[in-house]
Design an enzyme around this catalytic site. Structure first.
Site, short mmCIF file in Angstrom:
data_model
loop_
_atom_site.label_atom_id
_atom_site.label_comp_id
_atom_site.label_asym_id
_atom_site.label_seq_id
_atom_site.Cartn_x
_atom_site.Cartn_y
_atom_site.Cartn_z
NE ARG A 1 -4.13 -1.89 2.11
CZ ARG A 1 -5.17 -2.04 1.29
NH1 ARG A 1 -5.35 -1.20 0.30
NH2 ARG A 1 -6.01 -3.05 1.45
CG ASP B 1 -13.22 -2.60 -1.72
OD1 ASP B 1 -13.30 -3.76 -1.28
OD2 ASP B 1 -12.46 -1.75 -1.23
O1 F6P Z 1 -9.83 -2.43 -0.67
C1 F6P Z 1 -9.83 -3.78 -0.51
C2 F6P Z 1 -10.05 -4.18 0.91
O2 F6P Z 1 -10.09 -5.59 0.95
C3 F6P Z 1 -11.27 -3.58 1.59
O3 F6P Z 1 -12.45 -4.22 1.23
C4 F6P Z 1 -10.91 -3.72 3.04
O4 F6P Z 1 -11.53 -2.75 3.82
C5 F6P Z 1 -9.43 -3.48 3.03
O5 F6P Z 1 -8.98 -3.77 1.73
C6 F6P Z 1 -8.69 -4.34 4.03
O6 F6P Z 1 -7.36 -3.97 3.98
P1 F6P Z 1 -6.19 -4.82 4.69
O7 F6P Z 1 -6.13 -6.14 4.05
O8 F6P Z 1 -4.97 -4.03 4.43
O9 F6P Z 1 -6.58 -4.93 6.10
#
Ligand code: F6P
Length: 460
Positions: free
Chosen positions: A77, A132
């Site tokens: 990210r 999403d």
């Molecule tokens: O954007 C994709 C997503 O899976 C969302 O649906 C969710 O809120 C987020 O990423 C979770 O992020 P991480 O895996 O970094 O906790």
């Protein structure tokens, strides 16, 4: 174009390898070299720029399997900061040294925002991905509806809000109808709902199933295939009176209730029920958790223990009402046919857009009455609001019936186009053949990372 770089950024999806594969196949046809950058934009902050040649001699490396979830080149990210000119200069020099003529980023709205400063320095194209399903527009003029309101409490001193729309919503106007990864996530969610349902039936319980999607309700909407009794979306503030009335009615009738809620659902005042945690995403995305638990607490309070004791269906509300998060299983594993097929086409289109000189374009999946699904190119600038920001797409209210708390007629039409025929025969056959493969009992899991690591090159 002789050499193109490709990376995967943001949260992963099951269809990333399929997109990369589509790009490799097209690059092979055009005799273009494709370099995969390791771990998204993170790779650019490393002066050695770890990368993998994905098509030596214009043939795909065998590790690239379009039916495998995740991404063989890794994701993160991390994003480039438009304010950090020196860092951007260093990245541009590194890419020049590697003789990269153009860059494909596979990502969502956060990635597209992150790509903007780079697009001024080298040709870039985005191939979409996100479970999403929030990369896109409900109609082309949607970015113009955003306004920026000064707010000292916000990190940048302002927040964004929407003005009222005067556009008549039409499914054929959607920009980027669906995004690779979404269909598989809905498939996983739907399976989860079916499974939770029968246990809720047996034990006379009320289940609240939390699905991903951040502030976008597409996954929750698609979960209608699992026939939950109530679907709650982040876009529509909770109406507790209506929910409680419906829960009581259904519980009396069928002795169990299944509720699906998006992780970003908001209360009557528009406050998120789940706790938000920080993200490094330039779209300002936050990770949410705990929405189902918060909803459970509210239901327990309103229904009370007596309600369950009276029916002899549990000694307390807390015992009778339970929550489950579908969680990261939505993001992983083998992509279903719909995702694989269109992911590959979008990856291939991304290569074409670079070759055609469409700098800062996005390959998108469109639906037309005559053509059905097809890919097109769309300029990233058309996704930006007046201040240059790209917003996540919200599910349009016309797709949801707030009274029934289910998809509207239009919502059903939206879903049918994607999901009718979304699963291939090979998807079912693959599951049948591999689930109880006896070899799995004796052999350890072999990670793709082990093989790809042997192929990593560095800029010396
Ligand atoms: O954007 C994709 C997503 O899976 C969302 O649906 C969710 O809120 C987020 O990423 C979770 O992020 P991480 O895996 O970094 O906790």
């Amino acid at each position: 174009m002789k050499r193109i770089g490709i990376l995967t950024a943001g949260g992963d999806t099951p269809a990333l390898n399929a997109t990369i594969h589509g790009a490799v196949v097209r690059a092979n046809e055009l005799k273009i070299e494709l370099y995969g950058f390791i771990k998204g934009f993170n790779c650019f902050f490393n002066p050695r720029v770890p990368h993998v040649h994905l098509n030596p001699l214009y043939q795909s490396i065998p590790e690239l399997d379009p039916t495998k979830g995740g991404t063989l080149i890794g994701s993160s990210r991390d994003y480039v900061d438009p304010e950090k000119g020196a860092e951007l200069d260093a990245i541009t020099i590194r890419l020049k040294k590697l003789c990269i003529d153009g860059l494909i980023a596979i990502g969502g709205d956060g990635t597209l925002n992150g790509l903007q400063p780079l697009a001024e320095r080298l040709p870039t194209v985005l191939a979409p991905k996100t479970i999403d399903n929030d990369l896109g527009l409900n109609y082309p003029s949607e970015p113009d509806e955003w306004v920026r309101i000064p707010d000292a409490a916000e990190p940048h001193g302002y927040r964004y809000s929407r003005t009222d729309s005067n556009v008549i919503f039409d499914l054929n106007q959607l920009v980027n109808y669906a995004t690779p990864g979404y269909a598989t996530a809905v498939m996983v969610t739907t399976q989860g709902i079916y499974r939770v349902r029968t246990t809720a039936e047996s034990h006379r319980r009320i289940a609240i199933i939390e699905v991903m999607g951040r502030n976008s309700g597409y996954i929750a909407l698609g979960s209608a295939y699992g026939q939950p009794d109530i679907i709650l979306l982040p876009e529509v503030p909770l109406n507790m009176d209506r929910i409680v009335e419906r829960v009581r009615y259904l519980y009396d009738l069928q002795k169990n209730v299944v509720i699906v809620c998006g992780e970003g659902i908001v209360d009557e005042q528009g406050r998120e029920l789940g706790a938000a945690s920080k993200s490094t995403d330039p779209a300002g995305n936050v990770a949410l958790s705990g929405a189902a638990e918060a909803l459970r607490a509210r239901l327990c309070e309103v229904l009370g223990d007596n309600y369950f004791q009276k029916y002899r269906r549990g000694s307390s509300a807390r015992e009778a009402i339970f929550t489950r998060k579908v969680g990261h299983t939505q993001r992983g594993g083998r992509p279903i046919l719909f995702d694989r097929f269109f992911a590959a086409q979008l990856g291939s289109k991304a290569v074409d857009l670079l070759v055609e000189g469409r700098n800062n374009a996005v390959s998108i999946l469109q639906y037309g009455e005559e053509k059905g699904f097809h890919v097109e190119g769309y300029d990233a600038n058309r996704f930006r609001d007046r201040w240059g920001h790209i917003h996540a797409r919200f599910l349009h209210p016309a797709l949801y019936d707030p009274k029934l708390m289910k998809p509207s007629k239009l919502g059903i039409d939206y879903l049918k186009r994607i999901f009718t025929g979304a699963i291939g025969h090979d998807d079912a056959e693959h599951w049948r053949q591999t689930m109880f493969d006896a070899g799995n009992l004796a052999q350890p899991y072999h990670s793709i990372n082990t093989d790809v690591h042997k192929r990593i090159h560095y800029l010396e």
